[in-house]
Write a protein that holds these residues in place. Structure first.
Motif, PDB file in Angstrom:
ATOM      1  N   SER A   1      51.088  36.372  53.579  1.00 30.11           N
ATOM      2  CA  SER A   1      52.244  36.000  52.772  1.00 30.11           C
ATOM      3  C   SER A   1      51.841  35.821  51.309  1.00 30.11           C
ATOM      4  CB  SER A   1      52.867  34.715  53.320  1.00 30.11           C
ATOM      5  OG  SER A   1      53.953  34.299  52.511  1.00 30.11           O
ATOM      6  N   LEU A   2      50.711  35.167  51.085  1.00 26.78           N
ATOM      7  CA  LEU A   2      50.217  34.992  49.713  1.00 26.78           C
ATOM      8  C   LEU A   2      49.901  36.338  49.068  1.00 26.78           C
ATOM      9  CD1 LEU A   2      47.847  31.920  50.198  1.00 26.78           C
ATOM     10  CD2 LEU A   2      49.912  31.984  48.776  1.00 26.78           C
ATOM     11  N   ALA A   3      49.336  37.239  49.850  1.00 21.80           N
ATOM     12  CA  ALA A   3      48.975  38.552  49.319  1.00 21.80           C
ATOM     13  C   ALA A   3      50.208  39.328  48.857  1.00 21.80           C
ATOM     14  CB  ALA A   3      48.213  39.362  50.364  1.00 21.80           C
ATOM     15  N   GLU A   4      51.327  39.120  49.544  1.00 25.52           N
ATOM     16  CA  GLU A   4      52.548  39.828  49.178  1.00 25.52           C
ATOM     17  C   GLU A   4      53.142  39.298  47.879  1.00 25.52           C
ATOM     18  OE1 GLU A   4      53.773  42.515  50.551  1.00 25.52           O
ATOM     19  OE2 GLU A   4      52.116  42.511  51.984  1.00 25.52           O
ATOM     20  N   SER A   5      52.847  38.039  47.545  1.00 21.29           N
ATOM     21  CA  SER A   5      53.447  37.438  46.346  1.00 21.29           C
ATOM     22  C   SER A   5      52.453  37.222  45.215  1.00 21.29           C
ATOM     23  CB  SER A   5      54.090  36.083  46.718  1.00 21.29           C
ATOM     24  OG  SER A   5      53.119  35.189  47.224  1.00 21.29           O
ATOM     25  N   THR A   6      51.223  37.692  45.385  1.00 22.98           N
ATOM     26  CA  THR A   6      50.171  37.483  44.391  1.00 22.98           C
ATOM     27  C   THR A   6      49.842  38.794  43.697  1.00 22.98           C
ATOM     28  OG1 THR A   6      49.212  35.685  45.702  1.00 22.98           O
ATOM     29  CG2 THR A   6      47.811  36.677  44.027  1.00 22.98           C
ATOM     30  N   SER A   7      49.725  38.752  42.386  1.00 16.49           N
ATOM     31  CA  SER A   7      49.338  39.939  41.621  1.00 16.49           C
ATOM     32  C   SER A   7      47.822  39.985  41.483  1.00 16.49           C
ATOM     33  CB  SER A   7      49.968  39.885  40.227  1.00 16.49           C
ATOM     34  OG  SER A   7      49.360  38.863  39.446  1.00 16.49           O
ATOM     35  N   PRO A   8      47.248  41.154  41.180  1.00 16.46           N
ATOM     36  CA  PRO A   8      45.803  41.217  40.937  1.00 16.46           C
ATOM     37  C   PRO A   8      45.357  40.259  39.839  1.00 16.46           C
ATOM     38  CG  PRO A   8      46.695  43.419  41.224  1.00 16.46           C
ATOM     39  CD  PRO A   8      47.876  42.490  41.172  1.00 16.46           C
ATOM     40  N   LEU A   9      46.176  40.109  38.794  1.00 16.42           N
ATOM     41  CA  LEU A   9      45.832  39.193  37.710  1.00 16.42           C
ATOM     42  C   LEU A   9      45.766  37.755  38.217  1.00 16.42           C
ATOM     43  CD1 LEU A   9      45.307  38.652  34.715  1.00 16.42           C
ATOM     44  CD2 LEU A   9      47.796  38.552  34.368  1.00 16.42           C
ATOM     45  N   GLU A  10      46.717  37.364  39.041  1.00 17.17           N
ATOM     46  CA  GLU A  10      46.712  36.003  39.586  1.00 17.17           C
ATOM     47  C   GLU A  10      45.496  35.776  40.478  1.00 17.17           C
ATOM     48  OE1 GLU A  10      51.422  34.802  39.905  1.00 17.17           O
ATOM     49  OE2 GLU A  10      50.590  36.199  41.374  1.00 17.17           O
ATOM     50  N   ALA A  11      45.131  36.779  41.246  1.00 23.15           N
ATOM     51  CA  ALA A  11      43.972  36.652  42.126  1.00 23.15           C
ATOM     52  C   ALA A  11      42.698  36.446  41.303  1.00 23.15           C
ATOM     53  CB  ALA A  11      43.844  37.895  43.012  1.00 23.15           C
ATOM     54  N   MET A  12      42.547  37.211  40.222  1.00 31.35           N
ATOM     55  CA  MET A  12      41.365  37.072  39.385  1.00 31.35           C
ATOM     56  C   MET A  12      41.362  35.739  38.649  1.00 31.35           C
ATOM     57  SD  MET A  12      39.212  39.424  39.828  1.00 31.35           S
ATOM     58  CE  MET A  12      38.173  38.863  38.476  1.00 31.35           C
ATOM     59  N   ASN A  13      42.518  35.272  38.193  1.00 26.72           N
ATOM     60  CA  ASN A  13      42.583  33.980  37.515  1.00 26.72           C
ATOM     61  C   ASN A  13      42.222  32.833  38.466  1.00 26.72           C
ATOM     62  OD1 ASN A  13      43.219  34.841  34.917  1.00 26.72           O
ATOM     63  ND2 ASN A  13      45.419  34.846  35.305  1.00 26.72           N
ATOM     64  N   ALA A  14      42.597  32.967  39.729  1.00 29.71           N
ATOM     65  CA  ALA A  14      42.218  31.958  40.713  1.00 29.71           C
ATOM     66  C   ALA A  14      40.705  31.931  40.888  1.00 29.71           C
ATOM     67  CB  ALA A  14      42.910  32.240  42.050  1.00 29.71           C
ATOM     68  N   ARG A  15      40.104  33.095  40.895  1.00 33.53           N
ATOM     69  CA  ARG A  15      38.640  33.158  40.993  1.00 33.53           C
ATOM     70  C   ARG A  15      37.993  32.515  39.772  1.00 33.53           C
ATOM     71  NH1 ARG A  15      36.324  38.907  42.150  1.00 33.53           N
ATOM     72  NH2 ARG A  15      34.504  37.630  42.693  1.00 33.53           N
ATOM     73  N   LEU A  16      38.577  32.731  38.608  1.00 33.30           N
ATOM     74  CA  LEU A  16      38.025  32.154  37.387  1.00 33.30           C
ATOM     75  C   LEU A  16      38.071  30.629  37.404  1.00 33.30           C
ATOM     76  CD1 LEU A  16      39.263  34.625  34.641  1.00 33.30           C
ATOM     77  CD2 LEU A  16      36.940  33.695  34.803  1.00 33.30           C
ATOM     78  N   VAL A  17      39.052  30.071  38.060  1.00 31.31           N
ATOM     79  CA  VAL A  17      39.146  28.614  38.167  1.00 31.31           C
ATOM     80  C   VAL A  17      38.070  28.072  39.102  1.00 31.31           C
ATOM     81  CG1 VAL A  17      40.578  26.713  39.017  1.00 31.31           C
ATOM     82  CG2 VAL A  17      41.597  28.513  37.610  1.00 31.31           C
ATOM     83  N   LEU A  18      37.826  28.771  40.209  1.00 35.50           N
ATOM     84  CA  LEU A  18      36.989  28.228  41.276  1.00 35.50           C
ATOM     85  C   LEU A  18      35.518  28.650  41.215  1.00 35.50           C
ATOM     86  CD1 LEU A  18      36.898  26.597  43.930  1.00 35.50           C
ATOM     87  CD2 LEU A  18      37.433  28.736  45.128  1.00 35.50           C
ATOM     88  N   GLU A  19      35.252  29.942  41.037  1.00 38.56           N
ATOM     89  CA  GLU A  19      33.895  30.438  41.268  1.00 38.56           C
ATOM     90  C   GLU A  19      32.849  29.970  40.258  1.00 38.56           C
ATOM     91  OE1 GLU A  19      33.139  34.319  42.867  1.00 38.56           O
ATOM     92  OE2 GLU A  19      35.255  34.604  43.389  1.00 38.56           O
ATOM     93  N   PRO A  20      33.167  29.792  38.971  1.00 37.71           N
ATOM     94  CA  PRO A  20      32.130  29.251  38.080  1.00 37.71           C
ATOM     95  C   PRO A  20      31.646  27.872  38.521  1.00 37.71           C
ATOM     96  CG  PRO A  20      33.840  30.310  36.794  1.00 37.71           C
ATOM     97  CD  PRO A  20      34.342  30.259  38.209  1.00 37.71           C
ATOM     98  N   GLN A  21      32.570  27.023  38.962  1.00 41.07           N
ATOM     99  CA  GLN A  21      32.172  25.696  39.435  1.00 41.07           C
ATOM    100  C   GLN A  21      31.338  25.797  40.707  1.00 41.07           C
ATOM    101  OE1 GLN A  21      32.440  22.830  37.885  1.00 41.07           O
ATOM    102  NE2 GLN A  21      31.348  21.805  39.548  1.00 41.07           N
ATOM    103  N   MET A  22      31.664  26.742  41.575  1.00 38.05           N
ATOM    104  CA  MET A  22      30.868  26.909  42.787  1.00 38.05           C
ATOM    105  C   MET A  22      29.476  27.412  42.450  1.00 38.05           C
ATOM    106  SD  MET A  22      33.582  28.218  45.671  1.00 38.05           S
ATOM    107  CE  MET A  22      32.653  27.460  47.005  1.00 38.05           C
TER     108      MET A  22
END
Length: 225
Positions: free
Chosen positions: A82-103
Motif C-alpha cells: 500500500s505504501l509503495a502505491e502511494s510513495t514516489s521515488p523522491l519520497e523513498a529517497m528522502n526517507a532514506r536520507l532521514v534514516l540511513e546517515p544516523q544508522m
C-alpha cells in the motif's frame, strides 16, 4: 506491461510444481516460458519478493518462500505494498536520507569485525558485478548490513520497511539492462568512504559519507527525469 508480467509470474508460480524452499529455474528459461525480457522478470521478482512470495539470494538464485502468504491476507506485506502505491521515488529517497546517515553513525560504534568484513567483501564484489542486477543485489545487501550493524532493532525494522518500499517504487520505474555499471560509477567511491569511516569508528564521518552518497544517488535519479 509491468502488471501483466507480474500476473504471468504469479500464474506460473501457482501452476508450477514448486514447493516451499524450491529454487526457481534459470532466468533465461523462465523468460522464455513467460515471454518476457530479463529486465521485466527481475522487476516482477522485486515485487513478489516484497510481498514475501519469494526469496532472492546473491550467488544462489531465487527460491519460493517458506511459509509464503498471500498479500490479501493483510499484515506488514499489505502495508508495504500500500505504501509503495502511494510513495514516489523522491519520497523513498528522502526517507532514506532521514534514516540511513544516523544508522551509519551508530554502525561506526556497534559494527562487529564480521560486519566490517562482510561490507568490505560486498564493496569489492560491487566493482566486479557483471550486470546491473548483480550490482543492485549487492548494494541492497551493503545497506542492509549497515542497518544490522547499527545495533538498534527498532530502527532496523523501520529501515527494512523503507527499503522494501523503495525496491518496489524505484526499480519498478527504472529501465534496467544486462550491462554492468561503468568503472567510474559514483557509488563505488562513495561506498568506500562510508566503509572507511566505519572501520575507523568515526561516527560523524560515517554520517556525512552516507548523506553524501544518498544525495548523489538522488541527484542521479532526478537527472534522469
Amino acid at each position: 506491461m509491468a502488471e501483466q508480467v507480474i500476473s504471468r509470474l504469479r500464474n506460473w508460480i501457482t501452476n508450477s510444481n514448486l514447493t516451499d524452499g524450491d529454487r526457481f529455474p534459470p532466468e533465461r528459461a523462465l523468460c522464455t516460458d513467460l515471454g518476457v525480457s530479463r529486465a521485466e522478470l527481475r522487476k516482477a521478482y522485486l515485487v513478489l519478493e516484497t510481498e514475501g512470495q519469494l526469496i532472492r539470494s546473491v550467488g544462489r538464485g531465487t527460491f519460493l518462500s517458506k511459509g509464503k502468504k498471500s498479500i490479501k491476507g493483510g499484515g506488514i506485506d499489505k502495508t508495504i505494498m500500500s505504501l509503495a502505491e502511494s510513495t514516489s521515488p523522491l519520497e523513498a529517497m528522502n526517507a532514506r536520507l532521514v534514516l540511513e546517515p544516523q544508522m551509519a553513525r551508530l554502525a561506526a560504534l556497534h559494527a562487529t569485525p564480521k560486519h566490517l568484513q562482510d561490507l568490505r567483501q560486498l564493496a569489492d564484489q560491487m566493482r566486479e558485478a557483471a550486470s546491473w542486477q548483480r550490482y543492485e543485489d549487492l548494494d541492497r545487501d551493503f545497506h542492509e548490513t549497515i542497518a544490522d550493524a547499527a545495533g538498534n532493532s527498532l530502527l532496523r525494522a523501520v529501515h527494512k520497511i523503507i527499503n522494501r518500499v523503495r525496491l518496489v517504487v524505484v526499480w519498478r520505474k527504472l529501465e534496467t539492462t544486462d550491462q554492468r555499471p561503468p568503472e567510474t560509477y559514483h557509488s563505488f567511491a562513495e561506498h568506500d568512504a562510508i566503509l572507511s569511516a566505519l572501520e575507523q569508528r568515526k561516527g560523524g564521518e560515517a554520517y556525512s559519507a552516507m548523506q553524501d552518497h544518498l544525495e548523489s544517488t538522488l541527484a542521479a535519479m532526478t537527472a534522469q527525469h
